[in-house]
Design an enzyme around this catalytic site. Structure first.
Site, mmCIF file in Angstrom:
data_model
loop_
_atom_site.group_PDB
_atom_site.id
_atom_site.type_symbol
_atom_site.label_atom_id
_atom_site.label_comp_id
_atom_site.label_asym_id
_atom_site.label_seq_id
_atom_site.Cartn_x
_atom_site.Cartn_y
_atom_site.Cartn_z
ATOM 1 N N GLY A 1 0.796 -1.228 0.000
ATOM 2 C CA GLY A 1 0.000 0.000 0.000
ATOM 3 C C GLY A 1 0.831 1.281 0.000
ATOM 4 O O GLY A 1 1.778 1.408 0.768
ATOM 5 N N ASN B 1 -7.247 0.506 -1.474
ATOM 6 C CA ASN B 1 -7.398 -0.147 -0.167
ATOM 7 C C ASN B 1 -8.354 0.656 0.703
ATOM 8 O O ASN B 1 -7.976 1.667 1.285
ATOM 9 C CB ASN B 1 -6.030 -0.296 0.508
ATOM 10 C CG ASN B 1 -6.134 -1.023 1.837
ATOM 11 O OD1 ASN B 1 -7.215 -1.473 2.222
ATOM 12 N ND2 ASN B 1 -5.023 -1.122 2.531
ATOM 13 N N CYS C 1 -8.331 -1.632 5.208
ATOM 14 C CA CYS C 1 -7.269 -2.025 6.130
ATOM 15 C C CYS C 1 -7.729 -1.805 7.568
ATOM 16 O O CYS C 1 -8.072 -0.684 7.940
ATOM 17 C CB CYS C 1 -5.992 -1.251 5.880
ATOM 18 S SG CYS C 1 -4.696 -1.752 7.029
ATOM 19 N N LYS D 1 -10.776 -2.541 -2.998
ATOM 20 C CA LYS D 1 -10.580 -3.805 -2.262
ATOM 21 C C LYS D 1 -11.483 -3.793 -1.049
ATOM 22 O O LYS D 1 -11.320 -2.965 -0.155
ATOM 23 C CB LYS D 1 -9.111 -3.929 -1.865
ATOM 24 C CG LYS D 1 -8.792 -5.184 -1.089
ATOM 25 C CD LYS D 1 -7.305 -5.393 -1.046
ATOM 26 C CE LYS D 1 -6.900 -6.521 -0.154
ATOM 27 N NZ LYS D 1 -5.445 -6.691 -0.143
ATOM 28 N N GLY E 1 -1.351 -14.513 -0.877
ATOM 29 C CA GLY E 1 -0.879 -13.574 0.149
ATOM 30 C C GLY E 1 0.047 -14.203 1.158
ATOM 31 O O GLY E 1 1.224 -14.468 0.878
HETATM 32 C C1 FMN Z 1 1.702 -8.595 6.376
HETATM 33 C C2 FMN Z 1 0.525 -8.172 5.558
HETATM 34 C C3 FMN Z 1 0.494 -6.898 5.003
HETATM 35 C C4 FMN Z 1 -0.610 -6.486 4.245
HETATM 36 N N1 FMN Z 1 -0.607 -5.250 3.672
HETATM 37 C C5 FMN Z 1 -1.658 -4.855 2.894
HETATM 38 C C6 FMN Z 1 -1.648 -3.584 2.231
HETATM 39 O O1 FMN Z 1 -0.674 -2.816 2.290
HETATM 40 N N2 FMN Z 1 -2.755 -3.240 1.498
HETATM 41 C C7 FMN Z 1 -3.840 -4.097 1.368
HETATM 42 O O2 FMN Z 1 -4.821 -3.757 0.697
HETATM 43 N N3 FMN Z 1 -3.849 -5.331 1.945
HETATM 44 C C8 FMN Z 1 -2.789 -5.708 2.709
HETATM 45 N N4 FMN Z 1 -2.795 -6.963 3.286
HETATM 46 C C9 FMN Z 1 -3.929 -7.891 3.038
HETATM 47 C C10 FMN Z 1 -3.594 -8.893 1.922
HETATM 48 O O3 FMN Z 1 -3.319 -8.237 0.699
HETATM 49 C C11 FMN Z 1 -4.740 -9.908 1.705
HETATM 50 O O4 FMN Z 1 -5.909 -9.215 1.346
HETATM 51 C C12 FMN Z 1 -5.037 -10.742 2.947
HETATM 52 O O5 FMN Z 1 -3.850 -11.048 3.647
HETATM 53 C C13 FMN Z 1 -5.797 -12.033 2.619
HETATM 54 O O6 FMN Z 1 -5.036 -12.892 1.802
HETATM 55 P P1 FMN Z 1 -4.119 -14.110 2.396
HETATM 56 O O7 FMN Z 1 -4.962 -14.838 3.396
HETATM 57 O O8 FMN Z 1 -3.733 -14.930 1.214
HETATM 58 O O9 FMN Z 1 -2.927 -13.448 3.042
HETATM 59 C C14 FMN Z 1 -1.703 -7.384 4.049
HETATM 60 C C15 FMN Z 1 -1.652 -8.674 4.603
HETATM 61 C C16 FMN Z 1 -0.567 -9.076 5.347
HETATM 62 C C17 FMN Z 1 -0.547 -10.483 5.918
#
Ligand code: FMN
Length: 306
Positions: free
Chosen positions: A48, A129, A132, A167, A267
């Site tokens: 982000g 985003n 969050c 998102k 992710g």
């Molecule tokens: C460490 C971490 C940092 C993340 N940073 C962002 C971010 O900067 N912007 C965003 O929209 N989602 C962020 N997410 C959410 C992920 O993009 C994703 O939507 C979420 O983790 C679900 O997918 P997963 O279960 O495969 O990780 C982050 C997730 C994690 C674990």
């Protein structure tokens, strides 16, 4: 061997296969480039970015839990100018489509970031985003009310011609009004889901483990929740869906597409095995071959209900 078409068009973001990485779990691409051939991905989705540099939350900001992790990174980032100068040259040289995840603490800030990225070579689309759970201002505040979200998407729409993909937050009573709100406001695609609000407590100190006290749950544990939300969204979506949440292999990716997703993002699994996304691409191809399908598009929305 049959030529299988893996390409997808995610609301104007043209991907040679349906697999990208989830924002915040793959840095800006370069951090993983020694471990994974990032040119094989359908797109790289970066961490982000807001208009100004942002430190994120103090440490500790993540905790491992059974079935995943809880994080409260708080959207640390170099700001839009830092991102463009430090990271875009590398990504442009790789020739891989780049989806930039953007955020702000005001509607104007989202629009300013979108406008600044509009003419930057190599940027294929913007993921907005609005979901969050880990920042006090911005983020989720825009994603939990359909009319607030609609106003934000309209404003950003007027600031850029890049493909726009809000998102969505998972922690809403019904996802459908949010899907309608963004598609009526000019979104080209929809990404879902972000992390689910969560908390971890250390039983010895009896203190929250994260400095932010609360965070967002991601990883395998959230996958069935995400499938339900993608399926719900698909009932009313007239624009393509990018699904994420707990993908650890092709099975979860294919499930998302059967539920209605056009593309998927890997992710938290990147932290366990950085090559997961490439394995998912190969295994989707094998699945299509063994099920006599010619293109990945045949999977999207192919759920059998009767
Ligand atoms: C460490 C971490 C940092 C993340 N940073 C962002 C971010 O900067 N912007 C965003 O929209 N989602 C962020 N997410 C959410 C992920 O993009 C994703 O939507 C979420 O983790 C679900 O997918 P997963 O279960 O495969 O990780 C982050 C997730 C994690 C674990």
């Amino acid at each position: 061997m049959n030529k299988i078409d893996l390409s997808v068009n995610l609301g104007g973001i043209r991907m040679k296969n349906p697999v990208t990485v989830a924002s915040g779990t793959f840095g800006y691409g370069c951090e993983y480039a020694d471990l994974v051939d990032i040119t094989q991905l359908g797109a790289v989705t970066v961490k982000g970015i807001r208009f100004v540099p942002w430190p994120g939350n103090p440490l500790p900001r993540h905790a491992e839990v059974p079935g995943g992790m809880v994080n409260a990174i708080g959207l640390q980032g170099p700001g839009v100018e830092g991102f463009i100068s430090q990271y875009m040259p590398f990504l442009v040289a790789k020739g891989v489509p780049v989806i930039v995840n953007i955020w702000g603490t005001s509607v104007d800030e989202y629009a300013e970031v979108a406008a600044r990225l509009s003419d930057v070579e190599g940027v294929s689309g913007l993921e907005l985003n609005v979901s969050c759970p880990n920042v006090k201002e911005g983020g989720n505040a825009f994603g939990t009310d359909p009319s607030t979200l609609a106003a934000l998407v309209k404003r950003v729409r007027s600031a850029t011609r890049l493909p726009l993909m809000p998102k969505l937050a998972p922690n809403v009573p019904d996802i459908k009004p949010f899907v309608r709100a963004v598609q009526e406001s000019g979104a080209d695609a929809i990404a879902l889901i972000n992390t689910i609000p969560a908390m971890v407590i250390d039983i010895e100190s009896r203190r929250p483990v994260l400095s932010n006290k609360v965070g967002g749950l991601s990883g395998a544990a959230i996958h069935p929740v995400a499938v339900k939300l993608v399926w719900d969204a698909a009932q009313v979506a007239q624009i393509p869906l990018l699904a994420m949440g707990g993908i650890t292999g092709a099975e979860q990716a294919i499930e998302f597409m059967i539920a209605g997703a056009t593309a998927v993002a890997v992710g938290t699994a990147n932290f366990i095995d950085p090559s997961t996304s490439l394995r998912v691409i190969a295994e989707i191809r094998s699945y299509l071959e063994s099920h006599n399908m010619q293109s990945v598009a045949e999977l999207t929305g192919s759920i059998v209900l009767e």
